[in-house]
Structure formats: C-alpha cells, structure tokens
Design an enzyme around this catalytic site. Structure first.
Site, PDB file in Angstrom:
ATOM      1  N   CYS A  81      -0.071   4.827   3.260  1.00  0.00           N
ATOM      2  CA  CYS A  81      -1.335   5.025   2.535  1.00  0.00           C
ATOM      3  C   CYS A  81      -2.237   5.989   3.312  1.00  0.00           C
ATOM      4  O   CYS A  81      -1.888   7.139   3.502  1.00  0.00           O
ATOM      5  CB  CYS A  81      -2.001   3.683   2.223  1.00  0.00           C
ATOM      6  SG  CYS A  81      -3.310   3.823   0.976  1.00  0.00           S
ATOM      7  N   HIS A 183       2.137   1.546  -0.954  1.00  0.00           N
ATOM      8  CA  HIS A 183       2.239   0.441   0.009  1.00  0.00           C
ATOM      9  C   HIS A 183       3.608  -0.227  -0.106  1.00  0.00           C
ATOM     10  O   HIS A 183       3.806  -1.077  -0.967  1.00  0.00           O
ATOM     11  CB  HIS A 183       1.156  -0.605  -0.280  1.00  0.00           C
ATOM     12  CG  HIS A 183      -0.214  -0.175   0.134  1.00  0.00           C
ATOM     13  ND1 HIS A 183      -0.683  -0.356   1.412  1.00  0.00           N
ATOM     14  CD2 HIS A 183      -1.200   0.429  -0.555  1.00  0.00           C
ATOM     15  CE1 HIS A 183      -1.924   0.119   1.494  1.00  0.00           C
ATOM     16  NE2 HIS A 183      -2.248   0.612   0.311  1.00  0.00           N
ATOM     17  N   GLU A 185       4.803  -2.478   1.720  1.00  0.00           N
ATOM     18  CA  GLU A 185       4.651  -3.915   2.023  1.00  0.00           C
ATOM     19  C   GLU A 185       4.110  -4.711   0.839  1.00  0.00           C
ATOM     20  O   GLU A 185       4.104  -5.938   0.863  1.00  0.00           O
ATOM     21  CB  GLU A 185       3.755  -4.097   3.258  1.00  0.00           C
ATOM     22  CG  GLU A 185       2.267  -3.925   3.049  1.00  0.00           C
ATOM     23  CD  GLU A 185       1.763  -2.490   2.937  1.00  0.00           C
ATOM     24  OE1 GLU A 185       0.534  -2.315   2.885  1.00  0.00           O
ATOM     25  OE2 GLU A 185       2.599  -1.550   2.913  1.00  0.00           O
TER      26      GLU A 185
END
Length: 203
Positions: A81, A183, A185
């Site tokens: 990001c 992202h 994650e």
C-alpha cells in the site's frame, strides 16, 4: 541471514495484520525499527497507511530509509500500500516529496471517473514476470484502499495492473524490490499465496 522477515516499524504501518498473516503461513517475523535487526533479516516488508510525505519523513527521521535502500541490494523487499508508493522516486500527495528511489517513477492522484478513495476488491491483470504471483490465475481478486497510485517509468517494472475507471498499477518489481498497492494481508487466500511466494523467495 537470520531466517526471519523484518517488518519495518516506522509508526505508520498496519503491522499486526501483516505479521499475523506471515505467522499463519509459518514464517518467523520481527516487527522492528532497529537497523541491525533489519540487516540480519532474510527479507523485509515495508507496510504503510496514511500520507506519503509524513511516512517518508518518519522513515528518514529514524534513518530507516538508508537501511531499506541498502537491504534492497541484497534481499527481497516488499512494500505494501503506502509502503509500495514509498518505493518510487517521488510522490505528489499533499506536497512534492522524495521517496526511496527503488522503483523509477512517481506517485500521483488517481485519475478516474469513479469515487476516491478506491476501496474494495478488484481483479489483477498480470503483464510481466512476477514470482510473487506464482500459481495465481489471471483476474485473481485482491483488496485495495487508496487514492494515489504509482506511475512506473519503465513498463517492464509493472507486474500487475487493475482497472478502476482507468488502468492502475497494482504491483511492481524492480530487482529484489516488490510492491503491492493492494493489501495482501486482507485479500483472503489470494493474498496469503502472494505473501507465501514472497516469503519463499530467499529460502
């Protein structure tokens, strides 16, 4: 090499979710702002949330910019990001500001007819060799939250794009340096596969 991934803590990162995802995948991680520890790691992740100039100043203030630049010569580095945006030469958010200069190009406000920030799931279109996407099908979906995006000087550094009313750079690679505008994650099984591929680059 110390057999762990250093997650750089410079005060603006979404550290916990990245750490949890890496631990879930079986990788040892260390959240750190210690230069020596980053140097001992076998890979480095630079997360980030917030505005480009504030993050760049925090990195420089802690002397971590030089460490990340030096480590990128030797081992895999992943910017996530805002962390990806910081890899570029310069950013235009709030004010013109130097980045880390690890990926040639600039970070600019997205030009799109759609609402900003861009928040949500979008598909990836792969265009150059990116080992972090190994095993993933074209149009895999990942989760984005951003209003600014990287514009790479060299199209060969762009390994994935997405479409948000315009073609947007979603991922870059320059040498050992990788960036994900999205992202991983927070991107379910697809994101875990990307982090797993990154974690295995130096094994």
């Amino acid at each position: 090499m110390g057999g762990f991934t250093a997650i750089v803590d410079y005060g603006v990162g979404n550290l916990k979710s990245v750490t949890n995802a890496m631990k879930y995948l079986g990788f040892e991680t260390c959240i750190t702002s210690d230069s020596a520890q980053i140097e001992r790691a076998d890979a480095v992740i630079l997360p980030g949330v917030g505005a480009f100039p504030d993050a760049a100043e925090r990195l420089r203030g802690a002397g971590l910019d030089r460490v990340v630049i030096a480590q990128a010569e030797k081992k895999p580095v992943l910017g996530i990001c805002l962390g990806m945006q910081l890899l570029f030469d310069r950013g235009e958010e709030v004010r013109d500001c130097d980045g880390l200069g690890l990926v040639p190009g600039r970070v600019v406000r997205m030009e799109t007819k759609y609402k900003l920030p861009h928040i949500g799931w979008n598909s990836l279109h792969f265009q150059n060799d990116g080992p972090i996407f190994k095993g993933l099908p074209e149009e895999s979906y990942v989760y984005f939250v951003h209003s600014f995006c990287g514009v790479a000087e060299r199209e060969e550094d762009v390994i994935a794009r997405t479409d948000y009313g315009a073609s947007v750079v979603a991922s870059v690679r320059h040498g050992n340096v990788y960036g994900c505008q999205f992202h991983p994650e927070k991107s379910g099984e697809t994101g875990l596969m990307i982090l797993k591929n990154f974690g295995e680059l130096n094994r």
